[in-house]
Design a protein around this motif. Structure first.
Motif, PDB file in Angstrom:
ATOM      1  N   TRP A 127       0.819  -1.202   0.000  1.00 26.04           N
ATOM      2  CA  TRP A 127       0.000   0.000   0.000  1.00 26.04           C
ATOM      3  C   TRP A 127       0.860   1.262   0.000  1.00 26.04           C
ATOM      4  O   TRP A 127       0.554   2.233  -0.704  1.00 26.04           O
ATOM      5  CB  TRP A 127      -0.907  -0.011   1.237  1.00 26.04           C
ATOM      6  CG  TRP A 127      -2.247  -0.635   1.002  1.00 26.04           C
ATOM      7  CD1 TRP A 127      -2.502  -1.961   0.767  1.00 26.04           C
ATOM      8  CD2 TRP A 127      -3.506   0.026   0.993  1.00 26.04           C
ATOM      9  NE1 TRP A 127      -3.844  -2.158   0.613  1.00 26.04           N
ATOM     10  CE2 TRP A 127      -4.490  -0.966   0.756  1.00 26.04           C
ATOM     11  CE3 TRP A 127      -3.913   1.347   1.181  1.00 26.04           C
ATOM     12  CZ2 TRP A 127      -5.842  -0.660   0.679  1.00 26.04           C
ATOM     13  CZ3 TRP A 127      -5.262   1.653   1.116  1.00 26.04           C
ATOM     14  CH2 TRP A 127      -6.218   0.655   0.858  1.00 26.04           C
ATOM     15  N   VAL A 142      -9.058   7.541  -1.326  1.00 25.01           N
ATOM     16  CA  VAL A 142      -9.450   6.597  -0.283  1.00 25.01           C
ATOM     17  C   VAL A 142      -9.695   7.421   0.975  1.00 25.01           C
ATOM     18  O   VAL A 142      -8.950   8.365   1.257  1.00 25.01           O
ATOM     19  CB  VAL A 142      -8.367   5.523  -0.050  1.00 25.01           C
ATOM     20  CG1 VAL A 142      -7.059   6.128   0.445  1.00 25.01           C
ATOM     21  CG2 VAL A 142      -8.862   4.451   0.910  1.00 25.01           C
ATOM     22  N   ALA A 145      -7.408   3.712   5.549  1.00 22.52           N
ATOM     23  CA  ALA A 145      -7.282   2.269   5.725  1.00 22.52           C
ATOM     24  C   ALA A 145      -6.742   2.012   7.127  1.00 22.52           C
ATOM     25  O   ALA A 145      -5.908   2.773   7.629  1.00 22.52           O
ATOM     26  CB  ALA A 145      -6.361   1.663   4.670  1.00 22.52           C
ATOM     27  N   TYR A 156      -7.721  -6.134   7.700  1.00 19.08           N
ATOM     28  CA  TYR A 156      -7.739  -4.673   7.599  1.00 19.08           C
ATOM     29  C   TYR A 156      -9.003  -4.193   6.915  1.00 19.08           C
ATOM     30  O   TYR A 156      -9.698  -4.937   6.223  1.00 19.08           O
ATOM     31  CB  TYR A 156      -6.472  -4.141   6.925  1.00 19.08           C
ATOM     32  CG  TYR A 156      -6.318  -4.358   5.432  1.00 19.08           C
ATOM     33  CD1 TYR A 156      -6.557  -3.317   4.535  1.00 19.08           C
ATOM     34  CD2 TYR A 156      -5.885  -5.571   4.918  1.00 19.08           C
ATOM     35  CE1 TYR A 156      -6.369  -3.483   3.174  1.00 19.08           C
ATOM     36  CE2 TYR A 156      -5.692  -5.743   3.558  1.00 19.08           C
ATOM     37  CZ  TYR A 156      -5.933  -4.698   2.689  1.00 19.08           C
ATOM     38  OH  TYR A 156      -5.753  -4.873   1.336  1.00 19.08           O
ATOM     39  N   HIS A 158     -10.609  -0.932   4.634  1.00 23.65           N
ATOM     40  CA  HIS A 158     -10.379   0.285   3.858  1.00 23.65           C
ATOM     41  C   HIS A 158     -11.719   0.825   3.370  1.00 23.65           C
ATOM     42  O   HIS A 158     -12.614   0.072   2.998  1.00 23.65           O
ATOM     43  CB  HIS A 158      -9.374   0.106   2.705  1.00 23.65           C
ATOM     44  CG  HIS A 158      -9.445  -1.178   1.952  1.00 23.65           C
ATOM     45  ND1 HIS A 158      -9.403  -1.245   0.576  1.00 23.65           N
ATOM     46  CD2 HIS A 158      -9.521  -2.468   2.359  1.00 23.65           C
ATOM     47  CE1 HIS A 158      -9.437  -2.488   0.172  1.00 23.65           C
ATOM     48  NE2 HIS A 158      -9.518  -3.253   1.235  1.00 23.65           N
ATOM     49  N   TRP A 160     -13.751   3.568   0.926  1.00 22.96           N
ATOM     50  CA  TRP A 160     -13.638   4.331  -0.316  1.00 22.96           C
ATOM     51  C   TRP A 160     -14.932   5.100  -0.567  1.00 22.96           C
ATOM     52  O   TRP A 160     -16.004   4.494  -0.641  1.00 22.96           O
ATOM     53  CB  TRP A 160     -13.378   3.387  -1.492  1.00 22.96           C
ATOM     54  CG  TRP A 160     -12.121   2.587  -1.365  1.00 22.96           C
ATOM     55  CD1 TRP A 160     -11.946   1.418  -0.672  1.00 22.96           C
ATOM     56  CD2 TRP A 160     -10.851   2.907  -1.936  1.00 22.96           C
ATOM     57  NE1 TRP A 160     -10.655   0.992  -0.789  1.00 22.96           N
ATOM     58  CE2 TRP A 160      -9.958   1.883  -1.552  1.00 22.96           C
ATOM     59  CE3 TRP A 160     -10.392   3.959  -2.737  1.00 22.96           C
ATOM     60  CZ2 TRP A 160      -8.628   1.876  -1.950  1.00 22.96           C
ATOM     61  CZ3 TRP A 160      -9.060   3.958  -3.131  1.00 22.96           C
ATOM     62  CH2 TRP A 160      -8.195   2.936  -2.732  1.00 22.96           C
TER      63      TRP A 160
END
Length: 207
Positions: A127, A142, A145, A156, A158, A160
């Motif tokens: 990342w 984004v 995260a 994890y 994340h 958006w």
């Protein structure tokens, strides 16, 4: 701010609006801790879910609010609606900063990835190399995260934001075609992937 908490309520059918109104009122109480980052209701995926994201300056503050929430037993006034309750601790990816509050959506995609046992550091490395290109102007931002620090690990989350679902498809397709996403060496780290589309509550700082 690196310490975050995601509370996910699953509520009875046709009670989401009532539950959100009560949550909004409860969050305004002076004894409630944490900084509200966002609150959403699920639209695509598992339905009747409310996701509440809060940030904390340190672990002491997060734990104090957790104790208050659990021992108080009021669950933001929505106990009668709840069929499931999940609270998760997350730490922000060290090279990211969450986007500022505002109108970024209205569609928010929350993706949760379960990783192999040694998969977190390779994921962070990938990342770190790829996210600047992936969030360039021709693609999309984004929100942030986070990696989990409790429950089934490693995993994890994340988040958006999307203006439209068409934008989501176009950007994701283009990023793959251009070779800027997914991050390098990310595939071998993955065990499972889940995605849910949420819409923001009226009082959510993220719209």
């Amino acid at each position: 701010m690196r310490f975050f908490e995601m509370i996910t309520f699953t509520v009875r059918v046709r009670t989401v609006a009532q539950a959100l109104a009560r949550i909004e009122k409860a969050l305004a109480a002076p004894e409630v801790g944490g900084e509200l980052m966002g609150c959403w209701a699920s639209e695509i995926g598992q339905l009747n879910q409310i996701a509440l994201l809060r940030g904390y300056a340190d672990e002491v503050q997060r734990q104090a609010e957790r104790e208050r929430f659990l021992l108080g037993g009021e669950a933001f006034g929505i106990n009668e609606f709840i069929t499931d309750l999940r609270i998760e601790n997350y730490s922000l990816f060290p090279f990211l900063k969450p986007l500022s509050a505002g109108k970024l959506g209205p569609f928010y995609e929350m993706r949760v990835y379960d990783l192999v046992s040694a998969g977190l550091q390779p994921t962070l490395d990938g990342w770190a190399k790829a996210i600047e290109a992936r969030t360039a102007e021709q693609y999309s931002p984004v929100y942030a995260a986070f990696y989990a620090t409790d429950g089934a690990l490693p995993r994890y989350l994340h988040i958006w934001p999307w203006a439209t679902l068409e934008q989501r498809l176009e950007v994701r397709t283009q990023a793959v075609m251009d070779g800027v996403w997914p991050p390098e060496n990310s595939g071998p780290q993955l065990c499972d992937m889940r995605s849910t589309i949420y819409l923001p509550a009226g009082f959510s700082p993220l719209q």
